[in-house]
Design a protein around this motif. Structure first.
Motif, PDB file in Angstrom:
ATOM      1  N   SER A   1       0.921  -1.191   0.101  1.00  0.00           N
ATOM      2  CA  SER A   1      -0.056  -0.037  -0.014  1.00  0.00           C
ATOM      3  C   SER A   1       0.932   1.231  -0.025  1.00  0.00           C
ATOM      4  CB  SER A   1      -1.010  -0.138   1.151  1.00  0.00           C
ATOM      5  OG  SER A   1      -1.833  -1.113   1.094  1.00  0.00           O
ATOM      6  N   GLN A   2       0.315   2.415  -0.631  1.00  0.00           N
ATOM      7  CA  GLN A   2       1.130   3.536  -0.397  1.00  0.00           C
ATOM      8  C   GLN A   2       0.317   4.428   0.556  1.00  0.00           C
ATOM      9  OE1 GLN A   2       3.289   3.083  -3.247  1.00  0.00           O
ATOM     10  NE2 GLN A   2       2.469   1.475  -3.606  1.00  0.00           N
ATOM     11  N   PHE A   3       1.358   5.319   0.936  1.00  0.00           N
ATOM     12  CA  PHE A   3       0.788   6.218   2.034  1.00  0.00           C
ATOM     13  C   PHE A   3       1.586   7.569   1.769  1.00  0.00           C
ATOM     14  CE2 PHE A   3       0.317   2.115   4.143  1.00  0.00           C
ATOM     15  CZ  PHE A   3      -0.815   2.382   4.798  1.00  0.00           C
ATOM     16  N   VAL A   4       0.739   8.632   2.049  1.00  0.00           N
ATOM     17  CA  VAL A   4       1.330   9.952   1.999  1.00  0.00           C
ATOM     18  C   VAL A   4       1.669  10.301   3.361  1.00  0.00           C
ATOM     19  CG1 VAL A   4       1.104  12.406   0.977  1.00  0.00           C
ATOM     20  CG2 VAL A   4       0.392  10.386  -0.466  1.00  0.00           C
ATOM     21  N   GLU A   5       2.676  10.779   3.762  1.00  0.00           N
ATOM     22  CA  GLU A   5       2.946  11.345   5.310  1.00  0.00           C
ATOM     23  C   GLU A   5       3.041  12.769   5.181  1.00  0.00           C
ATOM     24  OE1 GLU A   5       6.260  10.175   8.113  1.00  0.00           O
ATOM     25  OE2 GLU A   5       4.457   8.820   8.542  1.00  0.00           O
ATOM     26  N   CYS A   6       2.749  13.580   5.926  1.00  0.00           N
ATOM     27  CA  CYS A   6       2.919  14.982   6.103  1.00  0.00           C
ATOM     28  C   CYS A   6       3.081  15.587   7.336  1.00  0.00           C
ATOM     29  CB  CYS A   6       1.382  15.588   5.544  1.00  0.00           C
ATOM     30  SG  CYS A   6       1.514  17.515   5.545  1.00  0.00           S
ATOM     31  N   LEU A   7       4.129  16.507   7.398  1.00  0.00           N
ATOM     32  CA  LEU A   7       4.472  16.938   8.552  1.00  0.00           C
ATOM     33  C   LEU A   7       4.547  18.702   8.345  1.00  0.00           C
ATOM     34  CD1 LEU A   7       6.041  16.725  11.459  1.00  0.00           C
ATOM     35  CD2 LEU A   7       8.212  16.889  10.245  1.00  0.00           C
ATOM     36  N   VAL A   8       3.734  19.241   9.146  1.00  0.00           N
ATOM     37  CA  VAL A   8       3.433  20.473   8.968  1.00  0.00           C
ATOM     38  C   VAL A   8       4.355  21.311  10.172  1.00  0.00           C
ATOM     39  CG1 VAL A   8       1.788  22.532   9.058  1.00  0.00           C
ATOM     40  CG2 VAL A   8       1.119  20.291   8.223  1.00  0.00           C
ATOM     41  N   HIS A   9       5.022  22.278   9.811  1.00  0.00           N
ATOM     42  CA  HIS A   9       6.066  23.091  10.814  1.00  0.00           C
ATOM     43  C   HIS A   9       5.297  24.580  10.654  1.00  0.00           C
ATOM     44  CE1 HIS A   9       9.313  20.195  11.004  1.00  0.00           C
ATOM     45  NE2 HIS A   9       9.103  19.846   9.630  1.00  0.00           N
ATOM     46  N   PHE A  10       4.792  24.897  11.697  1.00  0.00           N
ATOM     47  CA  PHE A  10       4.206  26.342  12.031  1.00  0.00           C
ATOM     48  C   PHE A  10       5.310  27.182  12.514  1.00  0.00           C
ATOM     49  CE2 PHE A  10       0.450  23.574  12.447  1.00  0.00           C
ATOM     50  CZ  PHE A  10      -0.408  23.951  11.702  1.00  0.00           C
ATOM     51  N   SER A  11       5.360  28.348  11.836  1.00  0.00           N
ATOM     52  CA  SER A  11       6.160  29.389  12.324  1.00  0.00           C
ATOM     53  C   SER A  11       5.768  30.036  13.793  1.00  0.00           C
ATOM     54  CB  SER A  11       6.145  30.936  11.392  1.00  0.00           C
ATOM     55  OG  SER A  11       4.669  31.408  11.637  1.00  0.00           O
ATOM     56  N   GLU A  12       6.741  30.666  14.442  1.00  0.00           N
ATOM     57  CA  GLU A  12       6.287  30.946  15.939  1.00  0.00           C
ATOM     58  C   GLU A  12       5.035  31.783  15.734  1.00  0.00           C
ATOM     59  OE1 GLU A  12       7.523  29.718  18.609  1.00  0.00           O
ATOM     60  OE2 GLU A  12       8.512  28.471  17.289  1.00  0.00           O
ATOM     61  N   GLU A  13       5.072  32.924  15.022  1.00  0.00           N
ATOM     62  CA  GLU A  13       3.788  33.704  14.613  1.00  0.00           C
ATOM     63  C   GLU A  13       2.650  32.941  14.643  1.00  0.00           C
ATOM     64  OE1 GLU A  13       2.422  37.286  11.874  1.00  0.00           O
ATOM     65  OE2 GLU A  13       4.136  36.466  11.403  1.00  0.00           O
ATOM     66  N   GLU A  14       2.509  31.868  13.712  1.00  0.00           N
ATOM     67  CA  GLU A  14       1.433  31.148  13.392  1.00  0.00           C
ATOM     68  C   GLU A  14       1.096  30.349  14.644  1.00  0.00           C
ATOM     69  OE1 GLU A  14       1.799  30.201   8.686  1.00  0.00           O
ATOM     70  OE2 GLU A  14       2.965  29.018  10.221  1.00  0.00           O
ATOM     71  N   LYS A  15       2.016  29.912  15.430  1.00  0.00           N
ATOM     72  CA  LYS A  15       1.595  29.162  16.920  1.00  0.00           C
ATOM     73  C   LYS A  15       1.097  30.081  17.821  1.00  0.00           C
ATOM     74  CE  LYS A  15       5.346  25.813  16.309  1.00  0.00           C
ATOM     75  NZ  LYS A  15       6.644  25.312  17.126  1.00  0.00           N
ATOM     76  N   ALA A  16       1.523  31.411  17.824  1.00  0.00           N
ATOM     77  CA  ALA A  16       1.143  32.481  18.665  1.00  0.00           C
ATOM     78  C   ALA A  16      -0.498  32.651  18.392  1.00  0.00           C
ATOM     79  CB  ALA A  16       2.035  33.640  18.618  1.00  0.00           C
TER      80      ALA A  16
END
Length: 186
Positions: free
Chosen positions: A19-34
């Motif tokens: 099976s095929q899988f697409v794995e996604c990792l999202v890095h938010f900026s510090e401003e976006e996290k705030a």
């Protein structure tokens, strides 16, 4: 927001298929996290395809056999244990050779039934929840995975993820400042 998308292949369905899988990792900026923290956006979700493949025929059969034959094995195990205990008294011969088999059947049948029940429940959940809801909270915690039936569809899944995350980025950016009071005449 920086997004890392990885395509991978793995054996699934009790080792019956690739099976095929697409794995996604999202890095938010510090401003976006705030902004996420201040505006309480942790529960915003992105709706995507499921993280696991559909159940195979082998999984259906295994779950059915475990649930169907476990009670019979438990009954056979019980009567084998009874025979092993009373055979020396009734026949004068040792019947203790069957005791381990009876114990295995008697005590193993509830475990086998529970495994079949959990497999069956997992199959049901995959049909009742055909999409997954990935929240910002889970994106902050780590990567998420989307199942793809073949490598060509993986590219479509990656595009779908990019589109949905672009909308999410717009939502986060638009939540940075409160809107001023506006009056409209309709």
């Amino acid at each position: 927001m920086r997004v890392t998308i990885d395509h991978r292949q793995k054996m699934t369905g009790l080792g019956s298929s690739q099976s095929q899988f697409v794995e996604c990792l999202v890095h938010f900026s510090e401003e976006e996290k705030a902004i996420i923290r201040v505006r309480g956006l942790n529960d915003h979700v992105v709706v995507l395809d499921p993280p696991s493949p559909p159940p195979s025929h082998r999984e259906y059969m295994t779950a059915g056999v475990l649930r169907g034959f476990s009670p019979l094995a438990g009954i056979i195990g019980f009567w084998t244990l009874v025979f092993a205990m009373f055979a020396p008294i009734l026949t004068g011969r040792a019947g203790g050779d069957f005791a381990p088999l009876g114990a295995l059947l008697f005590f193993g049948s509830p475990i086998a039934w529970a495994i079949g029940f959990m497999m069956d429940r997992s199959i049901d959940i995959r049909f009742t929840h055909p999409k997954q809801h990935v929240s910002i909270r889970s994106m902050l915690a780590g990567p998420f995975t989307v199942y793809s039936p073949d490598p060509a569809y993986s590219d479509l899944v990656a595009e779908q993820i990019k589109e949905r995350l672009a909308i999410l980025k717009s939502t986060i950016s638009g939540s940075a400042e409160m809107r001023q009071r506006q009056t409209y005449e309709l």
